[in-house]
Design a protein around this motif. Structure first.
Motif, PDB file in Angstrom:
ATOM      1  N   HIS A   2      37.270  61.330  67.196  1.00 48.44           N
ATOM      2  CA  HIS A   2      37.432  60.567  67.167  1.00 48.44           C
ATOM      3  C   HIS A   2      39.226  59.911  68.298  1.00 48.44           C
ATOM      4  CE1 HIS A   2      39.118  61.017  63.260  1.00 48.44           C
ATOM      5  NE2 HIS A   2      39.970  60.933  64.161  1.00 48.44           N
ATOM      6  N   LYS A   3      39.685  58.449  68.615  1.00 52.31           N
ATOM      7  CA  LYS A   3      40.233  57.759  68.947  1.00 52.31           C
ATOM      8  C   LYS A   3      41.770  58.745  67.712  1.00 52.31           C
ATOM      9  CE  LYS A   3      38.302  54.092  70.244  1.00 52.31           C
ATOM     10  NZ  LYS A   3      38.167  53.656  71.786  1.00 52.31           N
ATOM     11  N   ARG A   4      42.457  59.062  68.793  1.00 50.49           N
ATOM     12  CA  ARG A   4      44.015  59.935  68.020  1.00 50.49           C
ATOM     13  C   ARG A   4      44.710  59.629  68.875  1.00 50.49           C
ATOM     14  NH1 ARG A   4      42.774  65.335  65.246  1.00 50.49           N
ATOM     15  NH2 ARG A   4      42.207  64.592  62.932  1.00 50.49           N
ATOM     16  N   VAL A   5      46.056  58.821  67.939  1.00 49.58           N
ATOM     17  CA  VAL A   5      47.572  58.622  69.260  1.00 49.58           C
ATOM     18  C   VAL A   5      48.325  58.992  67.512  1.00 49.58           C
ATOM     19  CG1 VAL A   5      49.105  56.791  68.837  1.00 49.58           C
ATOM     20  CG2 VAL A   5      46.376  57.183  70.192  1.00 49.58           C
ATOM     21  N   LEU A   6      49.463  59.678  68.055  1.00 55.09           N
ATOM     22  CA  LEU A   6      50.484  60.047  68.173  1.00 55.09           C
ATOM     23  C   LEU A   6      51.779  59.192  67.761  1.00 55.09           C
ATOM     24  CD1 LEU A   6      52.806  61.849  66.438  1.00 55.09           C
ATOM     25  CD2 LEU A   6      53.061  62.938  68.656  1.00 55.09           C
ATOM     26  N   VAL A   7      52.549  58.531  66.931  1.00 56.58           N
ATOM     27  CA  VAL A   7      53.550  57.846  67.100  1.00 56.58           C
ATOM     28  C   VAL A   7      55.182  58.477  66.768  1.00 56.58           C
ATOM     29  CG1 VAL A   7      54.694  55.425  66.852  1.00 56.58           C
ATOM     30  CG2 VAL A   7      51.887  55.696  67.023  1.00 56.58           C
ATOM     31  N   VAL A   8      55.456  58.735  67.648  1.00 55.31           N
ATOM     32  CA  VAL A   8      57.063  59.506  67.059  1.00 55.31           C
ATOM     33  C   VAL A   8      58.045  57.961  67.081  1.00 55.31           C
ATOM     34  CG1 VAL A   8      58.884  60.410  67.781  1.00 55.31           C
ATOM     35  CG2 VAL A   8      56.269  60.981  68.987  1.00 55.31           C
ATOM     36  N   GLY A   9      58.429  58.145  65.623  1.00 58.59           N
ATOM     37  CA  GLY A   9      59.440  56.895  65.713  1.00 58.59           C
ATOM     38  C   GLY A   9      58.922  56.281  64.414  1.00 58.59           C
ATOM     39  N   GLY A  10      59.565  56.373  63.353  1.00 57.47           N
ATOM     40  CA  GLY A  10      59.001  54.597  62.158  1.00 57.47           C
ATOM     41  C   GLY A  10      59.701  54.251  61.928  1.00 57.47           C
ATOM     42  N   GLY A  11      60.091  52.998  62.943  1.00 50.42           N
ATOM     43  CA  GLY A  11      61.176  52.028  62.809  1.00 50.42           C
ATOM     44  C   GLY A  11      59.611  50.891  63.114  1.00 50.42           C
ATOM     45  N   ILE A  12      60.127  49.509  63.337  1.00 49.21           N
ATOM     46  CA  ILE A  12      59.388  48.362  62.781  1.00 49.21           C
ATOM     47  C   ILE A  12      58.728  48.523  64.134  1.00 49.21           C
ATOM     48  CG2 ILE A  12      61.118  46.752  64.508  1.00 49.21           C
ATOM     49  CD1 ILE A  12      58.049  46.127  61.990  1.00 49.21           C
ATOM     50  N   ALA A  22      45.649  51.076  63.884  1.00 45.12           N
ATOM     51  CA  ALA A  22      44.741  51.631  62.761  1.00 45.12           C
ATOM     52  C   ALA A  22      44.061  50.355  62.395  1.00 45.12           C
ATOM     53  CB  ALA A  22      46.076  51.635  61.855  1.00 45.12           C
ATOM     54  N   GLU A  23      43.952  49.554  63.180  1.00 47.06           N
ATOM     55  CA  GLU A  23      43.334  48.305  63.651  1.00 47.06           C
ATOM     56  C   GLU A  23      41.890  48.349  63.648  1.00 47.06           C
ATOM     57  OE1 GLU A  23      42.630  45.684  60.495  1.00 47.06           O
ATOM     58  OE2 GLU A  23      43.903  47.446  59.508  1.00 47.06           O
ATOM     59  N   MET A  24      42.922  48.810  65.534  1.00 45.38           N
ATOM     60  CA  MET A  24      42.031  49.525  66.066  1.00 45.38           C
ATOM     61  C   MET A  24      40.777  50.569  65.995  1.00 45.38           C
ATOM     62  SD  MET A  24      43.652  48.747  70.337  1.00 45.38           S
ATOM     63  CE  MET A  24      45.492  48.186  70.123  1.00 45.38           C
ATOM     64  N   ALA A 421      47.464  49.980  75.316  1.00 45.26           N
ATOM     65  CA  ALA A 421      47.788  50.952  76.578  1.00 45.26           C
ATOM     66  C   ALA A 421      47.745  51.970  76.130  1.00 45.26           C
ATOM     67  CB  ALA A 421      49.812  50.799  76.841  1.00 45.26           C
ATOM     68  N   ALA A 422      47.740  52.820  74.453  1.00 46.36           N
ATOM     69  CA  ALA A 422      47.557  54.107  74.867  1.00 46.36           C
ATOM     70  C   ALA A 422      45.829  53.985  74.099  1.00 46.36           C
ATOM     71  CB  ALA A 422      48.068  54.228  73.211  1.00 46.36           C
ATOM     72  N   ALA A 423      45.532  52.595  73.414  1.00 51.64           N
ATOM     73  CA  ALA A 423      43.995  52.851  73.322  1.00 51.64           C
ATOM     74  C   ALA A 423      43.311  53.157  74.660  1.00 51.64           C
ATOM     75  CB  ALA A 423      43.632  51.300  71.570  1.00 51.64           C
ATOM     76  N   SER A 424      43.897  51.982  75.889  1.00 46.93           N
ATOM     77  CA  SER A 424      42.754  51.833  76.529  1.00 46.93           C
ATOM     78  C   SER A 424      42.743  53.133  77.359  1.00 46.93           C
ATOM     79  CB  SER A 424      44.170  51.320  77.341  1.00 46.93           C
ATOM     80  OG  SER A 424      43.407  49.582  77.394  1.00 46.93           O
ATOM     81  N   LEU A 425      43.318  54.134  77.503  1.00 45.46           N
ATOM     82  CA  LEU A 425      42.908  55.459  77.821  1.00 45.46           C
ATOM     83  C   LEU A 425      41.707  56.554  76.976  1.00 45.46           C
ATOM     84  CD1 LEU A 425      46.738  57.178  77.977  1.00 45.46           C
ATOM     85  CD2 LEU A 425      45.606  55.738  79.914  1.00 45.46           C
ATOM     86  N   LEU A 426      41.551  55.667  75.626  1.00 48.49           N
ATOM     87  CA  LEU A 426      41.209  56.739  75.215  1.00 48.49           C
ATOM     88  C   LEU A 426      39.152  55.950  74.545  1.00 48.49           C
ATOM     89  CD1 LEU A 426      43.822  57.531  72.197  1.00 48.49           C
ATOM     90  CD2 LEU A 426      42.643  59.059  74.042  1.00 48.49           C
ATOM     91  N   THR A 427      38.982  55.004  75.975  1.00 45.17           N
ATOM     92  CA  THR A 427      37.858  54.016  75.593  1.00 45.17           C
ATOM     93  C   THR A 427      36.349  54.889  75.582  1.00 45.17           C
ATOM     94  OG1 THR A 427      38.398  53.812  77.443  1.00 45.17           O
ATOM     95  CG2 THR A 427      38.664  51.522  76.330  1.00 45.17           C
TER      96      THR A 427
END
Ligand code: SF4
Ligand code: SF4
Ligand code: SF4
Ligand code: FES
Lengths: 1014, 141, 327
Positions: A2-12, A22-24, A421-427
Motif C-alpha cells: 500500500h501507499k507508504r511514505v517516509l518522513v524525515v524529521g519530527g518537528g512541526i 496518514a489521513e489520506m 505532492a508525495a501522495a500524488s506520486l503514489l496514486t
C-alpha cells in the motif's frame, strides 16, 4: 504494497506532513533523530502574532501523531541510506539505544526521579538540569525516558543500576544495542529542519562570556512557564529581574562576514513578541529592539508591531550593533550605536537577547549530499518557485526550514503541500485500510448499572502516596460498583486483557479507571472497552496520579481521601453515562474550487491527479488570475511559460469541469455534502450542469491590485504602478531603455492607518524590476523610497544584489511620505523639459532631497476582493479586518476554516508570491483529500443534542457555535445540530437558558451528579 | 469564624485542553499544592453553565475555581471568550448579592503553566480558609 | 398632552384597521382601579374607543408577542401568523428588539406604534395610608381622591417608577410610526440597587435573604417578563432537576439567581417583574446589577440596536479581564 511514505524529521513540518498523509490513507514512518518529536516549536513559549501558547497548540498534535494508527514514530533514530526510486525506495534506519525496553516501559518516570546523575537539560538549552535518565519534556512523544550513556555512572563506572531497582515494569535494559530498521516506501519527505546560529562565533556580542547575554531560544525558555525559571524572568548572573532588555536582531543573518547573507524571516516577529510577553510578565520592564528593517510581512504582523509600539512601549531603534561590552561591577551590558542622525549613543542594559538566525550547517549539507539532494548557495535544499516542495532527486519532497527559513504557518503549508505532492506520486497504490472488526456491542437496555473500578498503582508513582488497596475497597462499596481491583500498571498489555475479561465475565457495563491522565491514556482504555463489546463512552477516567500522588506527596492520608472522593464522583457520573455512537456520513467525492488563478488551478490539478472530480469556477473569461501580470520571478524564472502550461493542463484534464465566466450563486450544505448553484456568466460555456454536488470547497478567489489615489497616479502618465512597469519591461523595453532616472515608492496603500497590513510582495517585486532596469541599462538611476525593505528569507540576496548594482535606497518615515510634483503634466501644455520632481526627506543625511524622475513607479498594495464579503457569508466563514479570509488557526491550520470541508489558498488568504501560493494551494488540496478520500466521515461521539420540546428557537446557540454546526429549522423553528460539524465544545449547551441543548458525554445531569457528591 | 483546622472543599472546573493539561503538568513537575481541590474535567471552559457554579455553592462546596485556556488559546476557538462574559457577569452578580468574591474564582491557565495552576489553587484555598466554611446559599436540610 | 396622545393613538389604530393592516392591536384600556390601566386587545375598530393613554400605562406589552407568535404547545402544521399592531414605549420597543433578535417575533407581522415615553407612575409611591377612591390626571398633575372624598394633588414626577426615573431610552429604538410627547425628561442616575451596592457584603446578603424569603415562588415575575418565553423554564425541569421542589430559601435563591442571570444582556429594565410581584419584592435591586454591568463591562445595552449581536454570543478583544484571579 500500500501507499507508504517516509518522513524525515519530527518537528512541526514532519508532524503535519505525517498527519495529513496518514489521513489520506498513507502509512507513514516518522523518523526523528532526537528522543521526542516536537522540534523547535516545543521550545517556544508563545507564538506570534496571536501570542498563543505554543505547547497548548502543539501538544494535541503530538498526541494525535502518537495515536494515529497510520503513523509509526521512530524516534532517536537516523536515516543511514536511501536507495531506489519512486515508488520503491529502500531506507535503512539506525535506531539508537534508549536503554529501556519500549514495549515494557509505561513511561511512569520513576527511573527519572531516582536517577542520581544530573545533566544539563537540553530542552531548556542547558539553563537547568535534568537527569541522566529522563523524559525529555513533560509532553514528549513518545513519552518514554532515555538514558544518556555518557553520563550514566553504571555505564561509565560499572556501579549504580538504581533505575533498574525501582522500575516495576522491568524495562531498563543496560545492554540495549543499536537496531537497524529497513523500510520500503514510495516517496520521502525531508523535514529535517535547520540549526540555530551559534552566537558564540560572533564573540563581539559576548555570548557565553557575559552571563547576561542570551540567545532568543534561551530567552523563550526563560519566558516559558515550564522553563528553567518557571516563567519568572530573571537574568542569569544574579537572578534579579531585568529592567532594561535589549534585543539585537540579525545575529548570524544578513551577515556577509558569517557567510549568511539571507534573512532568517522569523526573528523580527519573535523579538517583537518576546518584547510584548516580557512586558506582560514585568510591567516595569523596558524592551528595546535594535534592528535594520522590521520584517513584519505576514498576516496581521504589522498590527502586532504597532501594538507593541503603542500599547507595550517597545522601543524600536534602527541600528546595527557591532559589539556588546560589559560593566564588570554590575554585569550590565553596554551597547553603543549610531543614531540615525549620526551621533554615538551608549546605553546600559540588564539583559541582552541575541536574535539568532536559522541556518544550514556543514552537517546538514553533508546529509543532503548523502541523499542526493541538491542545495542552493545558502545551504538550503534547492527548490523552484513553481515546485516549492520538490527536491532535485525525484520522489523526494521538502518541508519546513530545510528549504530555507520560514515561520510556523508557512512550514505547515509547505508540509501539507509536500504531503499532497508525495501522495500524488503514489496514486496507483492502494490506501491502507484500517477498519478493525469490533465485536457486537452488548445490549444494555434494561440492565442494572454494573460498574468495574480499576485502580492503578503506577509502579510506586501512585502507590507510594495513595493507599491504593484502601481506594479499591472504598470503591467496592459505591453504588453500582460490582467489581474493583488494583493493577501495578493499568496500561500494561496484560492489564488491558484482564479488564476485557472482567467486562465479559461480570457483565460490566460501566468502567472506571483510576490512574493517570485521560489526556494520554483515555483512548487506550476506550479501545479495550470496544474490543470487549462495551461501548467506549461508558468509561470514566479518574486521575489520581497527577492530581493526588504527585502533588500531595507528603500528605498521604489526604491524598487518599481525595482519590476516594474523585472515584466517588466518577462512579456517580458513570451511572448516568450512555452509550454513544459516532454518526457517519457519506462524502461526495467532488471538489468545488472557486477562482481560476494559479492557486485554484494548482489545487484543481492536484485533486484531479489524486482522482477526484473538480468543478473550477472562474468569474472572468480567462484563467490565470493575477499571475497574468507577472512575467518573471525575483529568482529569474519565466512565469509566462509556467502559466501557459498550467492553463493548458487544466483545460485538457478530464477530471476538471471548467466554468468560465461564471459565478457562485448559492452554496448550501456542509462537509461531504455541499450543493452549489452556479450563475450563468456572460457567455454560457456549454450545457454543463449549473447545480453541483461536492464534498469540499476551496476558496482561491485571489486579490486585486490597489489603484492608488495618491502620488498623482492616474493624472500623469509618467506615474505608474509596479505592475505596469513590469508590463513595459516585458513588452515594450524600448520605451524604458532611454530613461535616465526612475523613482520607486514603496508601501503605496499598505501599512497606513486604514490598511495597516504589509502587502508582502512589493519590496521583492520592486527589487526584481529594479534589477531588470539595471540589466537593460546599467546607467539608469533607480531610487527606491521605502519604509523597511522586506526581502525576507533568501530574497535578501537580491536586495544585496540591487545595492551592488547601484540601486539607491532612501528610507522615509510614515507621515513623511515623499511628495510629487509633475511639471508639464498632461494637463499643462508647455512641452519643455518636463520632469517629475520627487521630494523626500532622507533621515540619514537629515535633509530634504529632490529627485528628477523620468518615471515614478508606485508599489501599490494588494487588496482583498470586495466580493469576499458575499462569499464569506455564503460559506459562513470569517474575514479578517482587512477583508482577507480568516483561517481556523493562524499557526497550525493555515488553510483550513473552522468549518470543516472548506479551505483557502492564495491571495484570498493574504498577499503572497507565486511559490507561496503554490505551496498553499497544494496544502489546501492535501487537506481536502483527507476528507475526499474517505467514503464516510465519522463525527465525534460527544456531540451536542437538542431536546426539541424545550427549544424556543432563540438562536443563541446558533450564534455561539464556532463551527456553524447548529441551524434553525425554519418549519418548527427549533435548533438542529449537524453532528458532522459539531466538535463537542459544549458552548451551546452551557448557554441555552432552557437547557434545550446538551452535550453528550458531559451532560448537565452527569455533571450535576458528580457535583452532588463532591 | 476562623477555624484553624478548617479544610475547605473546592471544586475546580477545568477545560480539557489547557487548564487540565496545566494541572497535569503541575503533577508531572511534582509541584505540591493543597489537597482541597476536586477537579471536574470539561471539554472547554465554554461548557460551564453558570448554574453549575451556583449549584456547587448550594451543595455546600466552599469554593469554586473555573479555569480555561488564555484568551486566544481555546481549542474551540472562542469558547473561553464567550464564557468570559458570562463569568464576569456572574461573579459580579454573586458578589452583589453578598456572596464572598473569594468563593468563586476564575483563571486562565495554559498547558505549560503547571506552577501557575498550583499557585492559583493555593490562592483559592488560602482565601477560602480565611473566610471560613460556606454558610450562604447552602441548602442544609 | 396625554389626551392628545390618546387621540392620536386612536387615529392611527383606526387607520390600521380601515386599511386592513392588522388583525389585532395591543394597547391599554382603563384599569379596574384608579391610577391603573390594563392591557387591552382590540380586534375590531368599534373597540378602539376603549384605548387610553395616561401615566399608568406601565405594562410591558411586548410580553404578549412571543405567546401569540409561538403558541404552546408547538403546532405541527404551519400556522398563519396574525398581523399585530402594538403600542410601544421605549422599554416595550426595546423588548421587541430583543425578541426579534431572539427570533420570537416576526418583524413583518408587527406594526409598532412607538411613543416617546414620559415615564410611568408607580402607585406604590403614594402614601399607603391613603385609600384611593378616584383620580384624575391633567397638565402634569395628578389629583387623587381619598376615602373621605378629599382631593390631594400630586406632581407627576413624584410618582414616577424607579425604572422610569433612570430610563435612558424614552424614545423607542424601533417603530413604524412615532408619536412625540414634548420635552424629554432628564434621566437621573440613582436607584437600581446602587445604594444597595454601597452596603457591606454582609448587609447585602442579609437584605437579599430578607427579600428572597418573601418570595412564594408564584412565578408572577416570570409571567410578566417578556424575556421569559422559554418553553420549559429551567425552574420547572426535572431532567436534570436544577432546583429542589422545596420552599427552602436556598432553592428560592437558586430560582431567583437563575432567572435574573438569564436576563443578562436582555433585561430592558421595564420593571414588569417588580410590578408583578405580589409580595412586593424589589427585584430591580438585583436585575439592574446585570443591566449596569452589561453596560460597564461590555458597553452593551439590551434592545437598542437590532443589528448588534447577542451579549452572550459575542465578545470583543477588549473585553475586560478583571474577573480573572491572578495567582
Ligand atoms: S439556545 Fe436553547 S432555546 Fe435557544 S435555540 Fe439554542 S437550544 Fe433552542
Ligand atoms: S458543542 Fe460546540 S461545536 Fe457542538 S454544536 Fe455546540 S457549540 Fe457547536
Ligand atoms: S413574583 Fe415575586 S413572589 Fe412570585 S416568584 Fe417572582 S419574586 Fe417570587
Ligand atoms: S478549550 Fe480551554 S477554554 Fe476552550
Amino acid at each position: 504494497m500500500h501507499k507508504r511514505v517516509l518522513v524525515v524529521g519530527g518537528g512541526i513540518a514532519g508532524i503535519q506532513a505525517s498527519l495529513d498523509l496518514a489521513e489520506m490513507g498513507v502509512e507513514v514512518f516518522l523518523l526523528e533523530k532526537g528522543p521526542s518529536i516536537g522540534g523547535r516549536m516545543a521550545q517556544l513559549d508563545k507564538t506570534f502574532p496571536t501570542n498563543d501558547c505554543a505547547m497548548c497548540i502543539l501538544s494535541p498534535k503530538l498526541v494525535e501523531a502518537a495515536a494515529h494508527p497510520n503513523i509509526k514514530i521512530i524516534a532517536n533514530a537516523e536515516l543511514k541510506s536511501l536507495d531506489g526510486e519512486i515508488p520503491n525506495f529502500r531506507a535503512k534506519i539506525l535506531k539508537k539505544p534508549r536503554y529501556i525496553d519500549e514495549e515494557k516501559c509505561t513511561g511512569c518516570a520513576i527511573c527519572m526521579s531516582k536517577c542520581p546523575v544530573k545533566i544539563p537539560d537540553e530542552y531548556n538549552k542547558g539553563l537547568s538540569k535534568t537527569k541522566c535518565m529522563r523524559i525529555p519534556f513533560p509532553q514528549a512523544v513518545p513519552a518514554l525516558p532515555i538514558m544518556d550513556r555518557e553520563s550514566c555512572i553504571y555505564h561509565q563506572r560499572g556501579k549504580c543500576r538504581i533505575c533498574e531497582k525501582f522500575c516495576e515494569a522491568d524495562a531498563i535494559d543496560f545492554d540495549q544495542k543499536e537496531e537497524s530498521i529497513d523500510v520500503e516506501v514510495g516517496s520521502v519527505i525531508f523535514a529535517s529542519g535547520s540549526e540555530e546560529f551559534d552566537a558564540a562565533i560572533k564573540d563581539e556580542y559576548g555570548y557565553k562570556t557575559f552571563p547576561n547575554v542570551l540567545t532568543s531560544i534561551e530567552f523563550e525558555r526563560i519566558l516559558s512557564a515550564s522553563g528553567p525559571t518557571e516563567g519568572h524572568i530573571t537574568r542569569p548572573s544574579d537572578g534579579k529581574e531585568p529592567r532594561r532588555i535589549a534585543f539585537i536582531q540579525c545575529v548570524g543573518s544578513r551577515d556577509m562576514q558569517m557567510g549568511n547573507e539571507y534573512c532568517s524571516s522569523v526573528c523580527c516577529m519573535q523579538a517583537v513578541k518576546d518584547s510584548v510577553i516580557v512586558k506582560e510578565h514585568l510591567p516595569g520592564v523596558e524592551a528595546t529592539i535594535f534592528f535594520m528593517d522590521i520584517r513584519a510581512f505576514g498576516k496581521d504582523f504589522d498590527k502586532f508591531v504597532n501594538r507593541a509600539k503603542d500599547d507595550y512601549h517597545t522601543r524600536f531603534i534602527r541600528a546595527r550593533i557591532s559589539a556588546v561590552e560589559i560593566d564588570p561591577a554590575t554585569e550590565n551590558l553596554i551597547i553603543q550605536y549610531n543614531s540615525e542622525a549620526g551621533s554615538l549613543i551608549e546605553e546600559n542594559f540588564d539583559l541582552v537577547v541575541l536574535s539568532v538566525g536559522l541556518l544550514s550547517t556543514a552537517g546538514i549539507r553533508k546529509m543532503a549530499a548523502r541523499f542526493d539532494i541538491e542545495i542552493n548557495a545558502c545551504g538550503f535544499a534547492r527548490t523552484s518557485s513553481f515546485t516549492p516542495m520538490t527536491a532535485s532527486r525525484p520522489g523526494i519532497f521538502i518541508a519546513g526550514t530545510f528549504s530555507g527559513p520560514k515561520d510556523i504557518p508557512e512550514t505547515v503549508m509547505q508540509a501539507s503541500g509536500a504531503a499532497s505532492a508525495a501522495a500524488s506520486l503514489l496514486t496507483e497504490l492502494p490506501i491502507r485500510e484500517l477498519r478493525e472488526e469490533l465485536p457486537q456491542e452488548f445490549d444494555l437496555r434494561g440492565e442494572q448499572i454494573r460498574t468495574g473500578v480499576f485502580v492503578c498503582r503506577c509502579g510506586i508513582n501512585i502507590a507510594a502516596t495513595v493507599d491504593v488497596p484502601g481506594v479499591v475497597e472504598y470503591a467496592s462499596a459505591l453504588q453500582g460498583v460490582v467489581h474493583s481491583q488494583e493493577f501495578i500498571f493499568a496500561c500494561a498489555q496484560d492489564s488491558q486483557k484482564l479488564i476485557g475479561e472482567k467486562i465479559k465475565e461480570l457483565k460490566l457495563n460501566r468502567v472506571i479507571v483510576s490512574a493517570c491522565t485521560p489526556r494520554t491514556h483515555e483512548l487506550l482504555f476506550q479501545k479495550t472497552l470496544s474490543s470487549s463489546g462495551l461501548n467506549p463512552y461508558l468509561f470514566e477516567f479518574v486521575n489520581i496520579r497527577e492530581q493526588c500522588s504527585w502533588v500531595h506527596q507528603k500528605e498521604q492520608e489526604k491524598a487518599t481521601e481525595k482519590a476516594k472522593d474523585l472515584v466517588r464522583m466518577a462512579a456517580t457520573k458513570a451511572g448516568l453515562l450512555e452509550p454513544l455512537s459516532r454518526m457517519s456520513l457519506k462524502v461526495n467525492k467532488g471538489a468545488l474550487i472557486i477562482g481560476g488563478g494559479v492557486a485554484g488551478m494548482v489545487a484543481s490539478l492536484e485533486l484531479s491527479t489524486q482522482g477526484y472530480e473538480v468543478f473550477l469556477v472562474e468569474k472572468e473569461s480567462e484563467l490565470g488570475g493575477n499571475l497574468r501580470h507577472v512575467h518573471y520571478t525575483l529568482e529569474g524564472e519565466k512565469t509566462d511559460r509556467f502559466l501557459k502550461s498550467l492553463i493548458a493542463k487544466v483545460k485538457k484534464d478530464d477530471n476538471i469541469q471548467l466554468y468560465i465566466d461564471s459565478e457562485i450563486r448559492e452554496i448550501m450544505g456542509y462537509v461531504g455534502n455541499f450543493h452549489t448553484k452556479i450563475g450563468n456568466g456572460k457567455q454560457t460555456t456549454n450545457n454543463k450542469p449549473r447545480e453541483l454536488e461536492h464534498g469540499v470547497v476551496i476558496v482561491a478567489t485571489g486579490g486585486e491590485e490597489y489603484q492608488p489615489s495618491e502620488y498623482l497616479y492616474g493624472r500623469d502618465e509618467r506615474i505608474i504602478t509596479q505592475r505596469e512597469l513590469e508590463e513595459r519591461l516585458t513588452k515594450q523595453q524600448s520605451a524604458i531603455d532611454k530613461l535616465g532616472s526612475i523613482v520607486m515608492i514603496q508601501c503605496v496603500g499598505s501599512r497606513n492607518g486604514q490598511y495597516p497590513y504589509c502587502s508582502r510582495v512589493c519590496c521583492s517585486q520592486a527589487i526584481k524590476n529594479a534589477l531588470k532596469l539595471k540589466e537593460i541599462n546599467p546607467e539608469v538611476n533607480v531610487y527606491m523610497l521605502y519604509r523597511d525593505i522586506r526581502t525576507y528569507g533568501l530574497k535578501e540576496l537580491y536586495y544585496k544584489k540591487a545595492r551592488e548594482k547601484g540601486v539607491i535606497f532612501i528610507r522615509y518615515e510614515e507621515g513623511e511620505e515623499p511628495q510629487i510634483e509633475a511639471q508639464n503634466s498632461k494637463s499643462e501644455q508647455q512641452a519643455s523639459n518636463g520632469e517629475v520632481l520627487v521630494k523626500a526627506y532622507d533621515p540619514i543625511l537629515q535633509r530634504n532631497l529632490v529627485i528628477n524622475a523620468d518615471l515614478v513607479v508606485l508599489s501599490s498594495a494588494i487588496r482583498a476582493r470586495k466580493e469576499n464579503k458575499i462569499l464569506s457569508q455564503m460559506l459562513k466563514v470569517p474575514l479578517n479586518a482587512d477583508g482577507f479570509f480568516l483561517e481556523a488557526h493562524v499557526k497550525l491550520r493555515p488553510v483550513d476554516f473552522a468549518t470543516d470541508g472548506i479551505f483557502v489558498c492564495g491571495l484570498a488568504h493574504y498577499p503572497k508570491d507565486v511559490s507561496e501560493t503554490i505551496c498553499q494551494a497544494k496544502a489546501a488540496s492535501a487537506r481536502a483529500v483527507t476528507i475526499l478520500r474517505k467514503d464516510e466521515i465519522e463525527a465525534e461521539g460527544r456531540v451536542s443534542q437538542i431536546r426539541k420540546e424545550r427549544c424556543s428557537g432563540c438562536g443563541l446557540c446558533i450564534e455561539i457555535c464556532p463551527y456553524t454546526a447548529i441551524e434553525l429549522e425554519e418549519g418548527e423553528r427549533v435548533a438542529i445540530v449537524n453532528e458532522a460539524l459539531c466538535k463537542g465544545c459544549g458552548a451551546c449547551a452551557a448557554s441555552c437558558r432552557s437547557a434545550a441543548i446538551d452535550l453528550k458525554g458531559f451532560k448537565d445531569e452527569q455533571i450535576l451528579a458528580a457535583l452532588s457528591v463532591v | 469564624m476562623m477555624d484553624k483546622n478548617f479544610e475547605p472543599r473546592i471544586v475546580a472546573f477545568l477545560c480539557n485542553w489547557c487548564s487540565y493539561a496545566g494541572a497535569d503538568l503541575a503533577g508531572v513537575s511534582r509541584i505540591q499544592y493543597p489537597t482541597n481541590v476536586r477537579i471536574i474535567r470539561l471539554p472547554c471552559s465554554g461548557r460551564i453553565n453558570p448554574l453549575y457554579i451556583v449549584k456547587a455553592l448550594q451543595n455546600g462546596v466552599d469554593g469554586v475555581l473555573v479555569s480555561g485556556c488564555h484568551p486566544g488559546d481555546c481549542h474551540y476557538i472562542s469558547g473561553n471568550l464567550v464564557a468570559g462574559r458570562k463569568f464576569a457577569l456572574l461573579k459580579n452578580f454573586l458578589v452583589h448579592l453578598g456572596i464572598e468574591p473569594e468563593r468563586v474564582q476564575f483563571s486562565w491557565v495554559s498547558a505549560s503553566e503547571g506552577p501557575r495552576f498550583a499557585q492559583i489553587v493555593k490562592k483559592v484555598v488560602n482565601e477560602v480558609k480565611e473566610i471560613g466554611p460556606i454558610e450562604k446559599m447552602v441548602k442544609r436540610l | 398632552m396625554m389626551k392628545e396622545i390618546e387621540t392620536r393613538i386612536k387615529e392611527v389604530v383606526k387607520d390600521l384597521f380601515t386599511q386592513n393592516k392588522i388583525d389585532l392591536f395591543i394597547g391599554y384600556s382603563k384599569g379596574s382601579l384608579p391610577l391603573t390601566s390594563s392591557p387591552c386587545f382590540i380586534t375590531k375598530s368599534e373597540d378602539i374607543e376603549k384605548l387610553v393613554w395616561n401615566s399608568f400605562c406601565s405594562n410591558n406589552l411586548a410580553v404578549y408577542l412571543p405567546r401569540i407568535f409561538n403558541p404552546q404547545p408547538r403546532k405541527k402544521e404551519k400556522i398563519e401568523l396574525p398581523r399585530i399592531g402594538i403600542l410601544a414605549k421605549g422599554c416595550d420597543a426595546r423588548s421587541i428588539v430583543v425578541l426579534i433578535k431572539e427570533h420570537q417575533i416576526a418583524r413583518d407581522n408587527v406594526f409598532i406604534l412607538g411613543i416617546v415615553c414620559q415615564g410611568m407612575g408607580d402607585r406604590k409611591k403614594i402614601r399607603n395610608d391613603i385609600e384611593i377612591t378616584g383620580a384624575e390626571e391633567k397638565n402634569g398633575r395628578i389629583t387623587i381622591v381619598d376615602e373621605n372624598k378629599k382631593e390631594i394633588e400630586l406632581k407627576r414626577e413624584e410618582l414616577l417608577s424607579d425604572c422610569c426615573i433612570e430610563c435612558q431610552h424614552a424614545t423607542p429604538p424601533i417603530h413604524d410610526i412615532l408619536i412625540e410627547s414634548g420635552n424629554q425628561r432628564p434621566a437621573a442616575p440613582k436607584g437600581g440597587g446602587r445604594d444597595f451596592e454601597k452596603k457591606s457584603i454582609e448587609d447585602r446578603w442579609n437584605l437579599f435573604q430578607e427579600e428572597i424569603s418573601k418570595c412564594i415562588r408564584c412565578y408572577a415575575c416570570r409571567q410578566a417578563c417578556p424575556n421569559c418565553y422559554c418553553r420549559e423554564c429551567f425552574a420547572d425541569q426535572t431532567k436534570p432537576r436544577w432546583i429542589g421542589v422545596t420552599d427552602h430559601i436556598s432553592d428560592v435563591m437558586f430560582y431567583q439567581i437563575g432567572r435574573i442571570f438569564h436576563q443578562a444582556g436582555r433585561c430592558v429594565d421595564c420593571g414588569a417583574c417588580v410590578r408583578a410581584c405580589p409580595m412586593g419584592i424589589d427585584l430591580r435591586v438585583f436585575t439592574h446589577k446585570l443591566v449596569r454591568d452589561a453596560k460597564e463591562l461590555f458597553d452593551y445595552e439590551a434592545g437598542v440596536f437590532l443589528e448588534e449581536g447577542l451579549l452572550l454570543a459575542t465578545f470583543k478583544p477588549e473585553d475586560k479581564q478583571e474577573f480573572i484571579s491572578e495567582p
